[in-house]
Design an enzyme around this catalytic site. Structure first.
Site, PDB file in Angstrom:
ATOM      1  N   ARG A  42       0.851  -1.192   0.000  1.00  0.00           N
ATOM      2  CA  ARG A  42       0.000   0.000   0.000  1.00  0.00           C
ATOM      3  C   ARG A  42       0.882   1.236   0.000  1.00  0.00           C
ATOM      4  O   ARG A  42       1.654   1.458   0.919  1.00  0.00           O
ATOM      5  CB  ARG A  42      -0.916  -0.001   1.222  1.00  0.00           C
ATOM      6  N   SER A 111     -12.895  -4.510  -0.536  1.00  0.00           N
ATOM      7  CA  SER A 111     -13.311  -4.111   0.814  1.00  0.00           C
ATOM      8  C   SER A 111     -14.839  -4.075   0.883  1.00  0.00           C
ATOM      9  O   SER A 111     -15.485  -3.624  -0.059  1.00  0.00           O
ATOM     10  CB  SER A 111     -12.800  -2.702   1.132  1.00  0.00           C
ATOM     11  N   LYS A 140     -13.007   8.119  17.556  1.00  0.00           N
ATOM     12  CA  LYS A 140     -14.459   8.142  17.352  1.00  0.00           C
ATOM     13  C   LYS A 140     -14.880   6.938  16.514  1.00  0.00           C
ATOM     14  O   LYS A 140     -14.104   6.419  15.719  1.00  0.00           O
ATOM     15  CB  LYS A 140     -14.885   9.431  16.665  1.00  0.00           C
TER      16      LYS A 140
END
Length: 212
Positions: A42, A111, A140
């Site tokens: 990546r 994905s 979060k």
């Protein structure tokens, strides 16, 4: 090259954020020595020429260890340097289009965050799914967080292998037991560690334990 379930046991995703003076090649080799079973390159910020050069070198390295090597997102580079396959996100490209570009013998990973996305990806020719984030990677809760229930439902809805990704560490991976996954995909749990080979070894044995 077909994607075998056992190849997906410990799926390593590279990240040059933690090179600490080492080369990515050197770090990848340590992960392979430690028992990584799948490697995804990546690169978000490398120019094409360097990306290509690096991809070719790391592909050869993976071949030596008999580990499948896929490129993240960049289908053109994967085609150009003959990677074993490519992994794409929902927004990158339809699995069907990727398959058309890569040909029938390459690995296509997609994905997915929902059962619908997973079923569609399989229908369009994906070989495996990366599902996550299974643990919150930030402070979060992100919209792409996937609950254990959803992960399990995805595993039950498709017949292709499923890899869980996102925030997985050696300390929380046991929480994924019984979900139906075939392996885990990690970035920092390998590449951010002081001793990459040892960290990979430990992750692998814990993952094997979890999948029993």
């Amino acid at each position: 090259m077909n994607c075998d379930k056992k190849d997906l046991l410990l799926y390593a995703v590279t990240d040059r954020a933690w090179l600490r003076g080492e080369t990515l090649y050197g770090q990848v080799e340590k992960a392979l020595k430690g028992g990584a079973t799948f490697m995804q390159l990546r690169e978000k910020n490398l120019d094409e020429e360097h990306f290509l050069q690096e991809a070719v070198e790391i592909k050869e390295l993976c071949k030596k260890y008999h580990v499948p090597f896929v490129i993240n997102d960049n289908v053109d580079i994967a085609v150009k340097m003959d990677a074993d396959g490519v992994h794409v996100g929902q927004s990158d490209m339809e699995a069907g289009d990727v398959r058309a570009k890569l040909g029938p013998d390459k690995i296509v990973g997609v994905s997915a965050q929902t059962v619908e996305q997973a079923v569609l990806a399989e229908k369009r020719g994906a070989d495996y799914l990366g599902v996550g984030a299974v643990f919150s990677t930030g402070t979060k809760l992100d919209a792409d967080d996937v609950s254990y229930e959803t992960l399990k439902a995805i595993c039950e809805a498709v017949s292709i292998p499923v890899v869980a990704i996102g925030g997985i560490t050696k300390d929380n991976l046991m929480e994924l037991k019984g979900s139906g996954i075939d392996g885990i995909a990690v970035v920092s749990a390998i590449f951010a560690q002081e001793n990459i080979e040892e960290a990979t070894k430990e992750l692998r044995s814990r993952t094997e334990e979890m999948l029993k």
